[in-house]
Design an enzyme around this catalytic site. Structure first.
Site, PDB file in Angstrom:
ATOM      1  N   GLU A 110       0.815  -1.218   0.000  1.00  0.00           N
ATOM      2  CA  GLU A 110       0.000   0.000   0.000  1.00  0.00           C
ATOM      3  C   GLU A 110       0.847   1.267   0.000  1.00  0.00           C
ATOM      4  O   GLU A 110       0.321   2.365   0.173  1.00  0.00           O
ATOM      5  CB  GLU A 110      -0.924  -0.001   1.214  1.00  0.00           C
ATOM      6  CG  GLU A 110      -1.780  -1.242   1.365  1.00  0.00           C
ATOM      7  CD  GLU A 110      -2.776  -1.433   0.227  1.00  0.00           C
ATOM      8  OE1 GLU A 110      -3.049  -0.448  -0.497  1.00  0.00           O
ATOM      9  OE2 GLU A 110      -3.276  -2.571   0.061  1.00  0.00           O
TER      10      GLU A 110
ATOM     11  N   HIS B 297     -15.498  -3.100   0.205  1.00  0.00           N
ATOM     12  CA  HIS B 297     -14.681  -1.934   0.538  1.00  0.00           C
ATOM     13  C   HIS B 297     -15.348  -1.106   1.644  1.00  0.00           C
ATOM     14  O   HIS B 297     -15.661   0.074   1.458  1.00  0.00           O
ATOM     15  CB  HIS B 297     -14.483  -1.073  -0.716  1.00  0.00           C
ATOM     16  CG  HIS B 297     -13.194  -0.309  -0.745  1.00  0.00           C
ATOM     17  ND1 HIS B 297     -12.016  -0.868  -1.156  1.00  0.00           N
ATOM     18  CD2 HIS B 297     -12.908   0.970  -0.398  1.00  0.00           C
ATOM     19  CE1 HIS B 297     -11.063   0.029  -1.075  1.00  0.00           C
ATOM     20  NE2 HIS B 297     -11.565   1.152  -0.613  1.00  0.00           N
TER      21      HIS B 297
ATOM     22  N   ASP C 147     -10.432   3.624   4.493  1.00  0.00           N
ATOM     23  CA  ASP C 147      -9.053   3.290   4.148  1.00  0.00           C
ATOM     24  C   ASP C 147      -8.675   2.023   4.916  1.00  0.00           C
ATOM     25  O   ASP C 147      -9.329   1.661   5.890  1.00  0.00           O
ATOM     26  CB  ASP C 147      -8.118   4.444   4.526  1.00  0.00           C
ATOM     27  CG  ASP C 147      -6.722   4.287   3.962  1.00  0.00           C
ATOM     28  OD1 ASP C 147      -6.558   3.537   2.980  1.00  0.00           O
ATOM     29  OD2 ASP C 147      -5.781   4.904   4.504  1.00  0.00           O
TER      30      ASP C 147
ATOM     31  N   ASN D  47      -8.658  -1.079   3.717  1.00  0.00           N
ATOM     32  CA  ASN D  47      -9.416  -2.264   3.320  1.00  0.00           C
ATOM     33  C   ASN D  47      -8.515  -3.410   2.856  1.00  0.00           C
ATOM     34  O   ASN D  47      -8.771  -4.571   3.171  1.00  0.00           O
ATOM     35  CB  ASN D  47     -10.402  -1.901   2.209  1.00  0.00           C
ATOM     36  CG  ASN D  47     -11.492  -0.973   2.686  1.00  0.00           C
ATOM     37  OD1 ASN D  47     -12.456  -1.403   3.309  1.00  0.00           O
ATOM     38  ND2 ASN D  47     -11.344   0.318   2.398  1.00  0.00           N
ATOM     39  N   GLY D  48      -7.459  -3.069   2.118  1.00  0.00           N
ATOM     40  CA  GLY D  48      -6.559  -4.109   1.640  1.00  0.00           C
ATOM     41  C   GLY D  48      -5.883  -4.840   2.785  1.00  0.00           C
ATOM     42  O   GLY D  48      -5.833  -6.066   2.818  1.00  0.00           O
ATOM     43  N   ARG D  49      -5.366  -4.068   3.737  1.00  0.00           N
ATOM     44  CA  ARG D  49      -4.680  -4.693   4.859  1.00  0.00           C
ATOM     45  C   ARG D  49      -5.631  -5.489   5.740  1.00  0.00           C
ATOM     46  O   ARG D  49      -5.309  -6.592   6.193  1.00  0.00           O
ATOM     47  CB  ARG D  49      -3.920  -3.630   5.657  1.00  0.00           C
ATOM     48  CG  ARG D  49      -2.571  -3.313   5.025  1.00  0.00           C
ATOM     49  CD  ARG D  49      -1.981  -2.033   5.527  1.00  0.00           C
ATOM     50  NE  ARG D  49      -2.573  -0.874   4.878  1.00  0.00           N
ATOM     51  CZ  ARG D  49      -1.928   0.271   4.653  1.00  0.00           C
ATOM     52  NH1 ARG D  49      -0.659   0.397   5.023  1.00  0.00           N
ATOM     53  NH2 ARG D  49      -2.522   1.280   4.060  1.00  0.00           N
ATOM     54  N   THR D  50      -6.823  -4.951   5.950  1.00  0.00           N
ATOM     55  CA  THR D  50      -7.817  -5.700   6.718  1.00  0.00           C
ATOM     56  C   THR D  50      -8.233  -6.952   5.971  1.00  0.00           C
ATOM     57  O   THR D  50      -8.388  -8.031   6.563  1.00  0.00           O
ATOM     58  CB  THR D  50      -9.039  -4.826   7.013  1.00  0.00           C
ATOM     59  OG1 THR D  50      -8.625  -3.619   7.668  1.00  0.00           O
ATOM     60  CG2 THR D  50     -10.039  -5.550   7.900  1.00  0.00           C
TER      61      THR D  50
ATOM     62  N   ASN E 131     -14.208  -7.023 -12.172  1.00  0.00           N
ATOM     63  CA  ASN E 131     -14.664  -6.525 -13.470  1.00  0.00           C
ATOM     64  C   ASN E 131     -15.141  -7.616 -14.416  1.00  0.00           C
ATOM     65  O   ASN E 131     -15.920  -7.346 -15.324  1.00  0.00           O
ATOM     66  CB  ASN E 131     -13.542  -5.728 -14.149  1.00  0.00           C
ATOM     67  CG  ASN E 131     -13.135  -4.506 -13.342  1.00  0.00           C
ATOM     68  OD1 ASN E 131     -13.953  -3.910 -12.650  1.00  0.00           O
ATOM     69  ND2 ASN E 131     -11.865  -4.140 -13.415  1.00  0.00           N
TER      70      ASN E 131
END
Length: 251
Positions: free
Chosen positions: A44, A172, A176, A178-181, A217
């Site tokens: 990140e 999401h 902020d 979200n990726g780490r969580t 997508n």
């Protein structure tokens, strides 16, 4: 052998020397606390090196020449990682667990939004996906919690963990982090089922995000499944090397 057969093969070999107890368990937990914190933050954009992350987490030292936020992210991720290990004894992952994990990670960065669903719409750079509006988040997260409860046994544990990650980051829910969580709850699912951590090195950042976008997508989760299985497999090989488990009949 395909990647899942390899993962299962090494999973069985590692299980033969379980349980990890006492000093050995502490050593392994601390070893991956540094590695996972560094890699997840680096993906990140965090600028700390793995050595600097170790200094922050193990020695409580500050490191000059970096934004204060980078230090907060390292400390917060370390605390969320420790909390993750308190949840090993169960196979549920609740909304409350996820909020608590995010709160620990994010409290020193933005206390007002730590462990709280976002209140604004988001657009993620590099993704053309339309994320849920704030009013839908609670409903979507409760649906995710129920999916974990009802469908977990329908999947291979590594596939389940990967799909949990995909579903979470596609909601999401936070402003902020979200990726780490998402990576933490994915790894929580793995260790709850007795598997090794999936650690994503920053060098694979582009492939990681590309496989997520293929799900968001194009509705195709398979590339991400394989990507995470490869990461688990690499950790398994490292565990076997560290514990001197013989690679007899290795795939």
């Amino acid at each position: 052998m395909n990647i899942y057969e390899k993962v299962d093969y090494y999973h069985k070999a590692i299980n033969e020397v379980r349980p990890f107890e006492g000093h050995m368990l502490t050593q392994l937990k601390d070893y991956y606390r540094i590695g996972l914190t560094w890699s997840s933050n680096a993906i990140e954009g965090n600028t700390l090196t793995i050595s600097e992350t170790k200094m922050v987490l193990e020695d409580g030292l500050t490191v000059g020449g970096h934004p204060l936020r980078d230090l907060y992210e390292a400390v917060g991720h370390g605390e969320a990682y420790d909390f993750m290990f308190t949840l090993i004894g169960k196979r549920s992952i609740t909304v409350q667990d996820i909020k608590a994990m995010h709160r620990l990670f994010y409290k020193s960065i933005d206390e007002g939004n730590a462990g709280t669903w976002r209140k604004v719409n988001v657009v993620v750079s590099g993704s053309g996906y339309a994320f849920p509006v704030p009013q839908e988040i609670e409903k979507q997260m409760r649906k995710l919690e129920k999916w974990v409860q009802d469908k977990r046994n329908n999947f291979h544990p590594v596939t389940f963990a990967a799909l949990l990650h995909l579903k979470f980051v596609t909601i999401h829910p936070f402003i902020d982090g979200n990726g780490r969580t998402g990576r933490l709850i994915m790894n929580l699912a793995l260790i709850q089922d007795g598997f090794q951590l999936a650690i994503i090195p920053p060098v694979l950042r582009a492939e990681y995000f590309d496989t997520i976008r293929q799900y968001q997508n194009k509705g195709n989760p398979a590339p991400f499944y394989d990507f995470i299985a490869e990461r688990v497999y690499e950790t398994q090989k490292e565990i076997m090397r560290l514990l001197h488990i013989p690679f007899t009949g290795r795939p």
